[in-house]
Scaffold this active site. Structure first.
Site, short mmCIF file in Angstrom:
data_model
loop_
_atom_site.label_atom_id
_atom_site.label_comp_id
_atom_site.label_asym_id
_atom_site.label_seq_id
_atom_site.Cartn_x
_atom_site.Cartn_y
_atom_site.Cartn_z
N ASN A 143 52.33 -0.40 -79.00
CA ASN A 143 53.41 0.18 -78.41
C ASN A 143 54.63 -0.83 -78.63
O ASN A 143 55.70 -0.63 -78.13
CB ASN A 143 53.43 0.56 -77.05
N HIS B 154 61.75 4.44 -77.60
CA HIS B 154 61.58 5.62 -76.64
C HIS B 154 63.19 5.83 -75.73
O HIS B 154 63.38 7.12 -75.68
CB HIS B 154 60.59 5.87 -75.64
N ARG C 92 39.39 23.56 -71.06
CA ARG C 92 39.16 22.18 -70.95
C ARG C 92 38.90 21.18 -72.09
O ARG C 92 38.12 20.26 -71.95
CB ARG C 92 38.19 21.84 -69.69
N GLU D 25 56.27 2.53 -88.85
CA GLU D 25 55.11 2.22 -88.21
C GLU D 25 54.08 1.56 -88.99
O GLU D 25 53.17 0.85 -88.39
CB GLU D 25 54.32 3.75 -87.75
N ARG E 108 45.16 -1.55 -76.73
CA ARG E 108 45.73 -0.65 -77.28
C ARG E 108 47.19 -0.56 -76.98
O ARG E 108 48.16 0.05 -77.76
CB ARG E 108 44.99 0.78 -76.84
N HIS F 49 58.12 0.23 -78.73
CA HIS F 49 58.22 1.76 -78.24
C HIS F 49 59.06 1.86 -76.97
O HIS F 49 59.70 2.82 -76.69
CB HIS F 49 56.87 2.19 -78.10
N LYS G 111 44.47 0.43 -86.73
CA LYS G 111 44.70 1.15 -85.63
C LYS G 111 43.14 1.65 -85.12
O LYS G 111 42.80 1.86 -83.97
CB LYS G 111 45.56 2.54 -85.87
N GLU H 67 43.69 2.94 -73.77
CA GLU H 67 44.87 1.97 -73.46
C GLU H 67 44.75 1.41 -72.10
O GLU H 67 45.91 1.47 -71.48
CB GLU H 67 46.16 2.74 -73.59
N HIS I 101 61.92 9.19 -84.44
CA HIS I 101 60.79 8.17 -83.74
C HIS I 101 60.68 6.87 -84.60
O HIS I 101 60.77 5.89 -83.98
CB HIS I 101 59.61 8.76 -83.50
N LYS J 132 45.77 10.33 -79.07
CA LYS J 132 46.97 10.56 -78.03
C LYS J 132 47.65 11.93 -78.19
O LYS J 132 48.02 12.14 -79.33
CB LYS J 132 48.10 9.47 -78.36
#
Length: 355
Positions: free
Chosen positions: A242, A249, A118, A182, A238, A245, A224, A234, A262, A140
């Site tokens: 994106n 994506h 965990r 980025e 946040r 994105h 960031k 997020e 990417h 992330k």
């Protein structure tokens, strides 16, 4: 060397940016709390840097697990294999996973660390520019599914990020340029002064000038880090990170994660988002043109392939994690440095931009 601090109420960590940091093992070794370490890397990076990294693990019980290189290997199957490697190592609750590689390795290794007992420690040692300025910072983690990119994952912050810019000497030009996308994205979202700085230094950045590169990485990471500190999971601000994105994506997924990188998807996606913002009357064409020019000066693509139907891309965009109740929520802008979340975007407007 530059140091960026990520402040997260008892889970603070440093992002170190500079040359020779892998060999400077006293710095990052101090972040390892237990005696078990699993280094996760890939078959491209490990022959170059694994030996140098593991010199810093003397006296510990460690092993390594390598995945094949590429986005197609960011899968649950490989997460399972990393977990099995942790079991074979006898990793306890104070074990540490070290991610030595690009974004794929970092995302997958971090997700496995979040799952083992965990949640155990992990350290990011990014070896691509894209990972240094984006995926290694902020916690992330995740894997791809056939339905879409990063649809399974967890927020799990690293203990440290070791961005050794010396490793970028072996980074192929296409991969390097993907990382520049980025950097541009951070400026486009919320820092118009940084965007202007990038326009001034674009040629030096494209040529990998070390002083300019370290400053650009630090400025992007600092921006960031501030966003992550204010909105770790997020829930609001946040999501602005994106920009591009949702489009990007979809393009990556449509190409089975093998057609474009990417960062290339983000570059194209940012331009599509800017064009959609124009169409909706939110932003001026001059801003779209500045963005497009900067990306092209850095050697990045700005238009999508015609091989994928607009309707197919729209279907993939519907699976984006920002959407709610079947309604498209996109990150658009009101010009350079002023991004915002826009809900209820009409399909017809998105299709018009994709066409």
């Amino acid at each position: 060397m530059e140091t960026v601090h990520v402040a997260l109420a008892g889970r603070d960590y440093s992002v170190w940016i500079g040359p020779g940091l892998i060999a400077d093992n006293a710095r990052w070794r101090a972040r390892i709390r237990g005696r078990h370490v699993l280094v996760v890397s890939n078959t491209t990076v490990a022959p170059l840097y694994l030996a140098a990294l593991t010199k810093g693990l003397e006296g510990l019980t460690w092993s390594s697990y390598l995945i094949d290189d590429g986005e197609t290997h960011k899968t649950f199957a490989n997460v399972g294999r990393v977990l099995e490697a942790l079991g074979e190592l006898g990793a306890t609750r104070d074990a540490c996973v070290i991610a030595l590689g690009g974004g794929v390795v970092g995302d997958l290794a971090g997700f496995a660390a979040a799952c083992w007992m965990r949640g155990i420690d992990f350290i990011q040692v990014p070896t691509t520019l894209l990972a240094m300025v984006d995926s290694s910072v902020g916690g992330k983690t995740g894997v791809n599914l056939p339905a879409g990119k990063n649809l399974a994952g967890a927020f799990h912050q690293p203990r440290a990020v070791v961005a050794d810019v010396d490793v970028l000497a072996t980074l192929p030009q296409r991969e390097y340029r993907a990382g520049l996308a980025e950097i541009v994205k951070g400026a486009a979202i919320g820092d118009p002064a940084f965007f202007a700085w990038l326009e001034t230094h674009a040629d030096a950045l494209a040529a990998r000038d070390p002083t300019i590169l370290i400053e650009a990485i630090a400025r992007k990471c600092r921006y960031k880090a501030g966003v992550v500190a204010r909105d770790e999971t997020e829930q609001g601000e946040r999501a602005l990170l994106n920009l591009g994105h949702t489009f990007g994506h979809a393009l990556e997924t449509a190409g089975n994660y093998s057609e474009i990188l990417h960062g290339e998807g983000v570059a194209i996606g940012m331009v599509l988002a800017a064009r959609l913002s124009e169409k909706l009357g939110m932003a001026a064409a001059d801003d779209t043109q500045r963005l497009t020019r900067l990306l092209e000066r850095l050697g990045l693509p700005t238009t999508p392939s015609r091989e994928h139907a607009a309707s197919r891309l729209l279907d993939l965009m519907r699976l984006d994690k920002k959407n709610t109740a079947g309604t498209l929520r996109l990150i658009l802008w009101r010009g350079i440095g002023h991004a915002e979340i826009v809900s209820g975007v009409r399909d017809a407007d998105v299709l018009a931009v994709l066409d």
